[in-house]
Design an enzyme around this catalytic site. Structure first.
Site, PDB file in Angstrom:
ATOM      1  N   LYS A  41      13.094   1.959  22.880  1.00 37.01           N
ATOM      2  CA  LYS A  41      13.384   2.895  23.977  1.00 37.01           C
ATOM      3  C   LYS A  41      14.522   2.327  24.815  1.00 37.01           C
ATOM      4  O   LYS A  41      14.397   1.232  25.359  1.00 37.01           O
ATOM      5  CB  LYS A  41      12.142   3.084  24.851  1.00 37.01           C
ATOM      6  CG  LYS A  41      11.018   3.782  24.112  1.00 37.01           C
ATOM      7  CD  LYS A  41       9.793   3.925  24.977  1.00 37.01           C
ATOM      8  CE  LYS A  41       8.673   4.617  24.219  1.00 37.01           C
ATOM      9  NZ  LYS A  41       7.377   4.528  24.928  1.00 37.01           N
ATOM     10  N   ARG A  93      -4.199   8.370  21.461  1.00 38.76           N
ATOM     11  CA  ARG A  93      -4.243   9.815  21.675  1.00 38.76           C
ATOM     12  C   ARG A  93      -4.575  10.556  20.389  1.00 38.76           C
ATOM     13  O   ARG A  93      -5.189  11.621  20.408  1.00 38.76           O
ATOM     14  CB  ARG A  93      -2.880  10.319  22.197  1.00 38.76           C
ATOM     15  CG  ARG A  93      -2.558   9.880  23.600  1.00 38.76           C
ATOM     16  CD  ARG A  93      -1.128  10.170  23.942  1.00 38.76           C
ATOM     17  NE  ARG A  93      -0.229   9.430  23.055  1.00 38.76           N
ATOM     18  CZ  ARG A  93       1.074   9.299  23.237  1.00 38.76           C
ATOM     19  NH1 ARG A  93       1.637   9.908  24.264  1.00 38.76           N
ATOM     20  NH2 ARG A  93       1.806   8.610  22.406  1.00 38.76           N
TER      21      ARG A  93
HETATM   22  O1  PNS Z   1       4.394   2.404  26.192  1.00 45.30           O
HETATM   23  P1  PNS Z   1       4.997   1.951  24.887  1.00 45.30           P
HETATM   24  O2  PNS Z   1       6.503   2.080  24.920  1.00 45.30           O
HETATM   25  O3  PNS Z   1       4.384   2.631  23.701  1.00 45.30           O
HETATM   26  O4  PNS Z   1       4.642   0.397  24.749  1.00 45.30           O
HETATM   27  C1  PNS Z   1       5.129  -0.361  23.660  1.00 45.30           C
HETATM   28  C2  PNS Z   1       5.096  -1.853  24.012  1.00 45.30           C
HETATM   29  C3  PNS Z   1       5.957  -2.123  25.236  1.00 45.30           C
HETATM   30  C4  PNS Z   1       3.662  -2.271  24.287  1.00 45.30           C
HETATM   31  C5  PNS Z   1       5.642  -2.619  22.776  1.00 45.30           C
HETATM   32  O5  PNS Z   1       6.945  -2.177  22.479  1.00 45.30           O
HETATM   33  C6  PNS Z   1       5.655  -4.126  23.024  1.00 45.30           C
HETATM   34  O6  PNS Z   1       4.629  -4.767  22.843  1.00 45.30           O
HETATM   35  N1  PNS Z   1       6.833  -4.648  23.451  1.00 45.30           N
HETATM   36  C7  PNS Z   1       7.004  -6.049  23.740  1.00 45.30           C
HETATM   37  C8  PNS Z   1       7.732  -6.746  22.579  1.00 45.30           C
HETATM   38  C9  PNS Z   1       6.729  -7.148  21.500  1.00 45.30           C
HETATM   39  O7  PNS Z   1       5.736  -7.810  21.750  1.00 45.30           O
HETATM   40  N2  PNS Z   1       7.028  -6.734  20.249  1.00 45.30           N
HETATM   41  C10 PNS Z   1       6.200  -7.017  19.101  1.00 45.30           C
HETATM   42  C11 PNS Z   1       5.228  -5.883  18.858  1.00 45.30           C
HETATM   43  S1  PNS Z   1       4.137  -6.188  17.519  1.00 45.30           S
END
Ligand code: PNS
Length: 160
Positions: A41, A93
């Site tokens: 995003k 969801r």
């Molecule tokens: O509200 P969202 O955008 O669905 O949340 C997604 C989020 C922020 C939880 C995910 O992108 C995330 O964990 N980002 C941090 C980077 C990370 O840990 N990446 C590895 C994921 S397995």
């Protein structure tokens, strides 16, 4: 009592997120709402500080006492380590969310041994999404049925 990390972009927080926070606060000892970066995003609507403030105000009427809000750079598993979380919490969801969340849960467990607990969102919120809320607000629509009143106000200020 378990500490859980509830990670997300929260741009902005909506009623579905609040529902998950309220469920988690009843189930666990402490809930840390973690604002993290989603690399898929780009260009958020609200700054991280604004997101924190919006969540704080939204939670004032939610009757939750065991919730903290923090922003973290980098990985969710590192945020979980910092706050000594026992689990991550994710809201589901629909089956599309399950596919995405299951992959992240397995990855987070593989790299850091942190388990993920899923909470089903209430039926009223199965179609609520921050992305659609942003789009509706940007094009002059009214997303107020899907967000807390303070978020509806902030979106109106931003896009009017
Ligand atoms: O509200 P969202 O955008 O669905 O949340 C997604 C989020 C922020 C939880 C995910 O992108 C995330 O964990 N980002 C941090 C980077 C990370 O840990 N990446 C590895 C994921 S397995």
């Amino acid at each position: 009592m378990a500490t859980v990390l509830y990670p997300g972009s929260f741009d902005p927080i909506h009623l579905g997120h609040l529902d998950i926070i309220e469920q988690a606060s009843r189930l666990f000892g402490k809930v840390v709402v973690a604002i993290l970066h989603n690399p898929e995003k780009h260009g958020g609507v609200f700054s991280v500080d604004e997101r924190i403030a919006l969540i704080q105000v939204a939670l004032q009427s939610a009757q939750v006492k065991n919730v903290e809000i923090h922003a973290f750079p980098g990985l969710a598993v590192d945020a979980a380590r910092v706050v000594q979380a026992d689990f991550m919490v994710k809201g589901l969801r629909n089956s599309g969310d399950f596919e995405i969340e299951q992959q992240m849960a397995h990855t987070n467990f593989a790299v850091a041994g942190i388990p993920t607990v899923y909470l089903p969102c209430s039926p009223a919120y199965t179609s609520v999404s921050s992305r659609f809320i942003r789009e509706i607000a940007q094009y002059g629509g009214d997303p107020s049925s899907m967000v807390p009143a303070n978020v509806a106000h902030a979106l109106k200020e931003l896009f009017s």
